[in-house]
Each structure stands twice: as structure tokens, then as C-alpha cells.
Design a protein around this motif. Structure first.
Motif, short mmCIF file in Angstrom:
data_model
loop_
_atom_site.label_atom_id
_atom_site.label_comp_id
_atom_site.label_asym_id
_atom_site.label_seq_id
_atom_site.Cartn_x
_atom_site.Cartn_y
_atom_site.Cartn_z
N UNK A 293 -13.85 30.18 1.82
CA UNK A 293 -15.10 30.68 1.24
C UNK A 293 -14.97 32.11 0.73
N UNK A 294 -14.01 32.85 1.24
CA UNK A 294 -13.86 34.24 0.83
C UNK A 294 -12.41 34.66 0.90
N UNK A 295 -12.03 35.54 -0.02
CA UNK A 295 -10.64 35.98 -0.10
C UNK A 295 -10.56 37.46 -0.39
N UNK B 244 -9.48 40.71 -13.37
CA UNK B 244 -9.29 39.79 -14.50
C UNK B 244 -9.09 38.36 -14.02
N UNK B 245 -8.38 38.19 -12.90
CA UNK B 245 -8.18 36.85 -12.32
C UNK B 245 -9.52 36.23 -11.93
N UNK B 246 -10.36 37.02 -11.27
CA UNK B 246 -11.67 36.52 -10.86
C UNK B 246 -12.52 36.20 -12.09
N UNK B 247 -12.49 37.07 -13.09
CA UNK B 247 -13.27 36.84 -14.31
C UNK B 247 -12.80 35.60 -15.07
N UNK B 248 -11.53 35.28 -14.97
CA UNK B 248 -10.97 34.12 -15.67
C UNK B 248 -11.47 32.80 -15.07
N UNK C 72 -14.58 31.42 -8.64
CA UNK C 72 -14.48 32.70 -7.94
C UNK C 72 -15.67 33.58 -8.29
N UNK C 73 -16.10 34.37 -7.32
CA UNK C 73 -17.20 35.32 -7.54
C UNK C 73 -16.79 36.66 -6.96
N UNK C 74 -16.74 37.66 -7.81
CA UNK C 74 -16.41 39.02 -7.39
C UNK C 74 -17.55 39.57 -6.56
N UNK C 75 -17.26 40.03 -5.35
CA UNK C 75 -18.31 40.55 -4.47
C UNK C 75 -17.88 41.89 -3.88
N UNK C 76 -18.87 42.73 -3.63
CA UNK C 76 -18.61 44.02 -3.00
C UNK C 76 -19.55 44.27 -1.82
N UNK C 77 -20.47 43.36 -1.57
CA UNK C 77 -21.43 43.50 -0.48
C UNK C 77 -21.41 42.24 0.39
N UNK D 43 -20.99 27.54 -3.86
CA UNK D 43 -19.70 26.84 -3.77
C UNK D 43 -18.59 27.56 -4.53
N UNK D 44 -18.65 28.89 -4.52
CA UNK D 44 -17.63 29.72 -5.12
C UNK D 44 -16.91 30.49 -4.02
N UNK D 45 -15.70 30.94 -4.32
CA UNK D 45 -14.93 31.72 -3.36
C UNK D 45 -15.23 33.19 -3.59
N UNK D 46 -15.83 33.82 -2.60
CA UNK D 46 -16.13 35.25 -2.67
C UNK D 46 -14.81 36.01 -2.77
N UNK D 47 -14.69 36.86 -3.77
CA UNK D 47 -13.43 37.55 -4.02
C UNK D 47 -13.61 39.05 -3.85
N UNK D 48 -12.86 39.59 -2.90
CA UNK D 48 -12.94 41.01 -2.57
C UNK D 48 -11.57 41.64 -2.78
N UNK D 49 -11.55 42.97 -2.88
CA UNK D 49 -10.30 43.68 -3.13
C UNK D 49 -9.92 44.53 -1.94
N UNK D 50 -8.65 44.44 -1.57
CA UNK D 50 -8.06 45.23 -0.50
C UNK D 50 -6.86 45.98 -1.05
#
Length: 183
Positions: free
Chosen positions: A86-88, A116-120, A125-130, A141-148
């Protein structure tokens, strides 16, 4: 132990104990998001594709792609879905050879390839920050995508760079990987 058994027995719905109900442990992942805290796919995109996404198809089975027959990458959308992820946290990593040189520049490139990968893949995928956005993605039903960012060398000993990474969407940074930092 008896107290635990009694507490679980009263907390679990009775339907779990019916003989005619098929139930497996992974069923809980349909209701509770599973978050993977570390994925090196962006580093592999750098090494295999020079961060070019034009020919990279995350939505295909990469086990069938000759260029992706590597032990350090086991990521594609079919396998993420199969594992009910569910999240990465996608990792922006640069090697220690960039320490005290161009680690900040290279890290920004890795942050860029993640975005760019998330936007593609907006359907998957859904870019999340919160934190609440994780549940929003899960419900869609999208994979929350965070950056580390992996490794303190990526901030070049400057807190201003860490603050800028936050502005770029980074929500986690490991202190070290395999190289030292003066701080």
C-alpha cells in the motif's frame, strides 16, 4: 498468556472462526496498509537506464526483461500488487564516491527520477508527503509513494540542504549508509 487468548477471542469477529470461511493472514492487508520503508529501484534506474524512463515499463513483469535480470531489484507493479503493498518509500541514494563532491546534485537527480516514475503511473502510484494521504491512496487502490534519502552524505553537512529536500518532498533520511559524515 491466558489473558492474551481471552482478549483476542473477544476482539476477533466470530466469522473468523467459522469452518466454512476461508481466511488467510494476508487478508488483513485488504484493510490495513502495508508500508515498505526501503526500495532501491531508483538506484537501479540510474544504473540500468541512466534515469531515463522512456523505455522503462514498471507496469510489466520485469522478470521477463533481460535488462532487469539482477539480484538487486525485485520491483514491478505486478509484484507490488501481488504483495498487497500500500505504500513505498522510494530511496534516493548516491554512492559514497560522491561524498564531499557532488552528492547533493546526484541526490536531487534521484529525487527527480522518483517523482517522474510516480507521475508516469498515476493509476497505480500516488505521490504523498503527509500521513493522511497514505490512507487516501489506499482507499483509491493506489500505492502511496514517498521519498527517502539514504545516507547523511547526501546533505553535504548542510542543514539548509536537508530543509530543501523536505521542500522537494523527502520525508525520511537515514543518517549513514556506508560512508562517514563529519557531523
Amino acid at each position: 498468556m491466558l489473558l492474551t487468548a481471552v482478549a483476542l477471542g473477544t476482539a476477533l469477529p466470530l466469522t473468523v472462526f467459522k469452518k466454512d470461511t476461508a481466511w488467510k493472514g494476508s487478508d488483513v492487508l485488504d484493510e490495513v496498509p502495508l508500508i515498505d520503508s526501503h526500495n532501491d529501484l531508483p538506484w537501479n534506474l540510474y544504473g540500468r537506464e541512466s534515469n531515463r524512463l522512456g523505455n522503462f515499463e514498471l507496469d510489466s513483469n520485469l522478470k521477463l526483461n533481460d535488462n532487469w535480470q539482477i539480484d538487486s531489484s525485485h520491483t514491478d507493479l505486478p509484484r507490488l500488487r501481488l504483495g498487497k503493498l500500500a505504500g513505498q518509500f522510494w530511496v534516493a541514494y548516491v554512492s559514497c564516491t560522491h561524498n564531499y563532491k557532488d552528492a547533493v546534485e546526484r541526490t536531487i537527480e534521484q529525487i527527480d527520477v522518483i517523482k517522474r516514475l510516480v507521475s508516469k503511473h498515476p493509476n497505480d502510484l500516488m505521490y504523498v508527503t503527509e500521513a493522511d494521504q497514505i490512507m487516501e491512496a489506499f482507499n483509491q487502490k493506489k500505492i502511496a509513494s514517498m521519498i527517502e534519502v539514504e545516507g547523511g552524505h547526501s546533505i553535504d553537512s548542510r542543514l539548509s540542504v536537508l530543509r530543501l529536500y523536505y521542500e522537494l518532498g523527502v520525508r525520511c533520511m537515514t543518517v549513514t549508509h556506508s560512508c562517514n559524515t563529519p557531523w
